[in-house]
Design a protein around this motif. Structure first.
Motif, mmCIF file in Angstrom:
data_model
loop_
_atom_site.group_PDB
_atom_site.id
_atom_site.type_symbol
_atom_site.label_atom_id
_atom_site.label_comp_id
_atom_site.label_asym_id
_atom_site.label_seq_id
_atom_site.Cartn_x
_atom_site.Cartn_y
_atom_site.Cartn_z
ATOM 1 N N MET A 112 0.863 -1.262 0.078
ATOM 2 C CA MET A 112 -0.024 -0.114 0.017
ATOM 3 C C MET A 112 0.558 1.281 -0.004
ATOM 4 S SD MET A 112 -3.186 -1.034 2.750
ATOM 5 C CE MET A 112 -3.665 0.664 2.818
ATOM 6 N N SER A 113 1.955 1.105 0.804
ATOM 7 C CA SER A 113 2.961 2.582 0.698
ATOM 8 C C SER A 113 3.360 2.688 -0.337
ATOM 9 C CB SER A 113 3.587 2.094 1.926
ATOM 10 O OG SER A 113 4.972 1.210 1.854
ATOM 11 N N ASP A 114 3.738 1.445 -0.931
ATOM 12 C CA ASP A 114 4.412 1.602 -2.374
ATOM 13 C C ASP A 114 3.806 2.545 -3.495
ATOM 14 O OD1 ASP A 114 6.493 0.254 -1.652
ATOM 15 O OD2 ASP A 114 6.202 -1.366 -2.578
ATOM 16 N N SER A 115 2.334 2.369 -3.145
ATOM 17 C CA SER A 115 1.313 3.353 -4.225
ATOM 18 C C SER A 115 0.867 4.557 -3.672
ATOM 19 C CB SER A 115 0.217 2.307 -4.393
ATOM 20 O OG SER A 115 -0.913 3.078 -5.183
ATOM 21 N N LEU A 116 0.684 4.537 -2.124
ATOM 22 C CA LEU A 116 0.142 5.528 -1.599
ATOM 23 C C LEU A 116 1.041 6.421 -0.850
ATOM 24 C CD1 LEU A 116 -2.791 3.891 0.361
ATOM 25 C CD2 LEU A 116 -3.158 5.115 -2.254
ATOM 26 N N GLY A 117 2.325 5.992 -0.550
ATOM 27 C CA GLY A 117 3.391 6.723 0.123
ATOM 28 C C GLY A 117 3.418 6.282 1.524
ATOM 29 N N ARG A 118 4.593 6.337 2.089
ATOM 30 C CA ARG A 118 5.008 6.059 3.375
ATOM 31 C C ARG A 118 4.047 6.539 4.596
ATOM 32 N NH1 ARG A 118 7.051 1.914 0.574
ATOM 33 N NH2 ARG A 118 9.139 2.343 -0.312
ATOM 34 N N ARG A 119 3.954 7.822 4.478
ATOM 35 C CA ARG A 119 3.239 8.528 5.530
ATOM 36 C C ARG A 119 1.872 8.333 5.856
ATOM 37 N NH1 ARG A 119 3.526 13.815 8.203
ATOM 38 N NH2 ARG A 119 1.447 14.200 7.518
ATOM 39 N N PRO A 120 1.082 8.418 4.967
ATOM 40 C CA PRO A 120 -0.391 7.991 5.139
ATOM 41 C C PRO A 120 -0.605 6.703 5.697
ATOM 42 C CG PRO A 120 -0.133 8.137 2.712
ATOM 43 C CD PRO A 120 1.081 8.803 3.646
ATOM 44 N N VAL A 121 0.193 5.603 5.178
ATOM 45 C CA VAL A 121 0.171 4.222 5.649
ATOM 46 C C VAL A 121 0.675 3.975 7.070
ATOM 47 C CG1 VAL A 121 0.666 1.948 5.005
ATOM 48 C CG2 VAL A 121 0.135 3.409 3.298
ATOM 49 N N ILE A 122 1.724 4.524 7.374
ATOM 50 C CA ILE A 122 1.964 4.782 8.741
ATOM 51 C C ILE A 122 1.131 5.106 9.700
ATOM 52 C CG2 ILE A 122 3.870 6.326 9.017
ATOM 53 C CD1 ILE A 122 5.890 4.493 10.273
ATOM 54 N N LEU A 123 0.759 6.238 9.479
ATOM 55 C CA LEU A 123 -0.425 6.953 10.198
ATOM 56 C C LEU A 123 -1.658 6.056 10.480
ATOM 57 C CD1 LEU A 123 -0.047 10.497 8.847
ATOM 58 C CD2 LEU A 123 0.488 9.946 11.375
ATOM 59 N N MET A 124 -1.902 5.152 9.282
ATOM 60 C CA MET A 124 -2.881 4.372 9.427
ATOM 61 C C MET A 124 -2.752 3.057 10.497
ATOM 62 S SD MET A 124 -4.266 4.212 5.506
ATOM 63 C CE MET A 124 -4.867 2.452 5.696
ATOM 64 N N THR A 125 -1.553 2.713 10.240
ATOM 65 C CA THR A 125 -1.061 1.642 11.473
ATOM 66 C C THR A 125 -1.287 2.040 12.814
ATOM 67 O OG1 THR A 125 1.256 1.838 10.939
ATOM 68 C CG2 THR A 125 0.347 0.422 9.672
ATOM 69 N N ARG B 145 21.601 4.796 4.567
ATOM 70 C CA ARG B 145 20.576 3.723 4.623
ATOM 71 C C ARG B 145 21.387 2.722 5.790
ATOM 72 N NH1 ARG B 145 20.256 4.177 -1.076
ATOM 73 N NH2 ARG B 145 21.558 2.492 -1.209
ATOM 74 N N SER B 146 22.568 2.560 5.821
ATOM 75 C CA SER B 146 23.025 1.561 6.900
ATOM 76 C C SER B 146 22.986 2.122 8.166
ATOM 77 C CB SER B 146 24.714 1.644 6.278
ATOM 78 O OG SER B 146 25.251 0.697 7.276
ATOM 79 N N ALA C 118 11.176 0.327 5.395
ATOM 80 C CA ALA C 118 11.227 0.870 4.112
ATOM 81 C C ALA C 118 11.389 2.445 3.825
ATOM 82 C CB ALA C 118 9.614 0.770 3.611
ATOM 83 N N ILE C 119 11.020 3.225 4.960
ATOM 84 C CA ILE C 119 11.386 4.715 4.983
ATOM 85 C C ILE C 119 12.796 4.839 4.872
ATOM 86 C CG2 ILE C 119 11.520 6.772 6.285
ATOM 87 C CD1 ILE C 119 8.547 5.680 7.384
ATOM 88 N N VAL C 120 13.734 3.960 5.877
ATOM 89 C CA VAL C 120 15.175 4.275 5.569
ATOM 90 C C VAL C 120 15.663 3.498 4.450
ATOM 91 C CG1 VAL C 120 17.248 2.955 6.670
ATOM 92 C CG2 VAL C 120 15.584 3.823 8.242
ATOM 93 N N ALA C 121 14.969 2.574 3.578
ATOM 94 C CA ALA C 121 15.491 2.102 2.424
ATOM 95 C C ALA C 121 15.452 3.149 1.250
ATOM 96 C CB ALA C 121 14.600 0.926 2.135
ATOM 97 N N ASP C 122 14.380 4.011 1.485
ATOM 98 C CA ASP C 122 14.129 5.090 0.393
ATOM 99 C C ASP C 122 15.273 6.282 0.469
ATOM 100 O OD1 ASP C 122 11.497 4.303 -0.359
ATOM 101 O OD2 ASP C 122 10.571 5.461 1.363
ATOM 102 N N LEU C 123 16.120 6.346 1.547
ATOM 103 C CA LEU C 123 17.206 7.437 1.689
ATOM 104 C C LEU C 123 18.125 7.118 0.497
ATOM 105 C CD1 LEU C 123 17.875 7.431 5.446
ATOM 106 C CD2 LEU C 123 16.214 8.941 4.184
ATOM 107 N N HIS C 124 18.769 8.628 0.078
ATOM 108 C CA HIS C 124 19.477 8.387 -1.004
ATOM 109 C C HIS C 124 21.008 7.603 -1.049
ATOM 110 C CE1 HIS C 124 17.004 11.685 -2.957
ATOM 111 N NE2 HIS C 124 16.846 11.844 -1.823
#
Length: 450
Positions: free
Chosen positions: A115-128, A178-179, A167-173
């Motif tokens: 879901m977060s891959d489509s809607l974004g990380r922020r809204p989905v983590i708020l839902m959880t 990331r490490s 997943a949020i950490v994995a998004d970092l540049h």
């Protein structure tokens, strides 16, 4: 001047990205730490909570879901010719709760990730986090086992926020960011599971006359979840740009199928279908490691879950003593993790994991057969050493297999405990650690990066 200006501009962009990454890592660390504190509050209270529901439904309600389960277990014991030991029923029901929570987490984590891959990380983590608030509210209001079980079910469905943090950490540049982010997630886990049980136990000891002993712990867990929601809402930025998202939630779910199928997990289908498929040799190594890790965590999670019931029944540990036990385990693991595990040289990981597994066999034998607290303490010390050394990159790669193992381990160990007692349960499961140990021996050389 043009090349120099371009270099200055690139440096400025890089510095800004590094600053943003550090900010995201700090926010994720604090949000996850607050979440895990609330989650761990209940750990030392589990045996007492189940005893409370058993006594309440027997003396007050004369009915209820706990008694319904107890009658079913007693009927099965009579039919199978097993002497009914009602003191072990709480272990069995505790294992059932643990497995239900983990199986729901096994399904929810890939789906919330999709879901977060489509809607974004922020809204989905708020839902959880909203789901966790609902879970803790039900726990605080629960006076029957059925409502408590419902709160754990909602909590299991909502626990995808842990994988979303990764997943949020994995998004970092940058790989460096990331490490660092993954390391901070590990620190959040260590701190949360070390301090959370002590806080939960302390709150249970402060209960006033006429007050349900777990109410304060439930309310503090609820307070942590609300604080987490506010913190994430105001401070966490979106880390997945719209141009990097999948076209629809459906396509995201299709990509998550490989993480929901046990067969696909053991075959590492998600890896083989990627753009850079590993060599046959590395794939075989991955499959062996996957099976070894699954068996290891399957056994470990089951015995870990029954540990607090053993100390509650054999040594009459109070909630505070349970909290001190978890604190001792957490501190010992943190010391070993910082002093030994971080010094493991590349290429020696398999050897280190094998040493950790061998330590767990005498650890669980000592715990299972402990006749006094000193013997139990020696077993817990070995247990902490064996637990800390295995944590690292394998856990990160095989998270879904780990969730599946944690879904099956508690109920199996609890069933063996119920059928044959703690000694047989801990001896049998401890001996089976030789299976993942032998599997790891067949990995000839360390995994190569491809």
């Amino acid at each position: 001047m043009a090349p120099r200006e371009k270099a200055t501009s690139n440096s400025s962009i890089s510095d800004k990205q590094e600053h943003n990454s550090s900010r995201v890592i700090t926010i994720v660390f604090l949000a996850l730490f607050i979440d895990l504190l609330g989650f761990a509050l209940i750990l030392p209270l589990f045996p007492s909570i189940l005893d409370y529901y058993s006594q309440t439904e027997l003396s007050v309600l004369q009915d209820g879901f706990y008694l319904l389960l107890q009658r079913g277990v007693d009927w099965f014991a009579v039919m199978a010719g097993i002497p009914p030991e009602r003191k072990y029923n709480s272990v069995l029901f505790g294992g059932l709760i643990g497995s239900i929570f983990s199986i729901l987490q096994f399904f929810s984590s890939p789906l919330t990730g999709a879901m977060s891959d489509s809607l974004g990380r922020r809204p989905v983590i708020l839902m959880t986090v909203i789901g966790l608030i609902t879970s803790y509210s039900l726990w605080a209001a629960s006076r029957t086992f059925g409502v408590f079980l419902l709160s754990r079910i909602i909590g299991g469905i909502s626990k995808g926020n842990v994988s979303l943090s990764t997943a949020i950490v994995a998004d970092l540049h940058s790989p460096k960011a990331r490490s660092k982010g993954m390391a901070m997630i590990g620190v959040a886990f260590s701190l949360g599971f070390t301090l959370g049980p002590m806080i939960g136990a302390y709150l249970a000891m402060q209960t006033e006359k006429g007050e349900v002993f777990y109410l304060r712990s439930a309310l503090v867990a609820l307070m942590f979840a609300v604080a987490d929601l506010i913190f994430i809402f105001f401070l966490l930025p979106e880390t997945l740009p719209k141009e990097n998202r999948v076209s629809s939630v459906t396509s995201g779910f299709q990509a998550a199928v490989d993480l929901l199928s046990p067969l696909a997990l053991f075959r590492f289908s998600a890896v083989t279908r990627g753009k850079e498929s590993p060599s046959e040799e590395n794939l075989q190594n991955l499959k062996i490691l996957g099976l070894a890790y699954f068996l290891y965590l399957f056994l470990f999670s089951g015995l870990e879950y029954t540990l607090s019931f053993l100390t509650h029944q054999r040594f009459q540990f109070s909630s505070m003593q349970q909290g001190k036990m978890f604190f001792f385990i957490g501190i010992t693991m943190a010391v070993i993790q910082g002093g030994y595990a971080r010094r493991i040289k590349p290429g020696n990981e398999i050897r280190a994991v094998k040493r950790a597994i061998i330590l767990l066999i005498p650890a669980f034998l000592l715990i299972g057969w402990a006749a006094n607290v000193a013997m139990l303490g020696a077993g817990l010390l070995l247990y902490s050493c064996g637990s800390a050394s295995q944590k690292g990159r394998v856990m990160g790669i095989l998270r879904s297999l780990g969730a599946l193992a944690r879904a099956l381990g508690p109920i199996l160990s609890a069933t063996v405990y119920w059928l044959a007692g703690a000694e047989v349960c801990f001896t049998l499961c401890g001996a089976f650690f030789l299976v993942p140990f032998a599997l790891l021996g067949s990995v000839k050389e360390p995994l190569k990066d491809e």
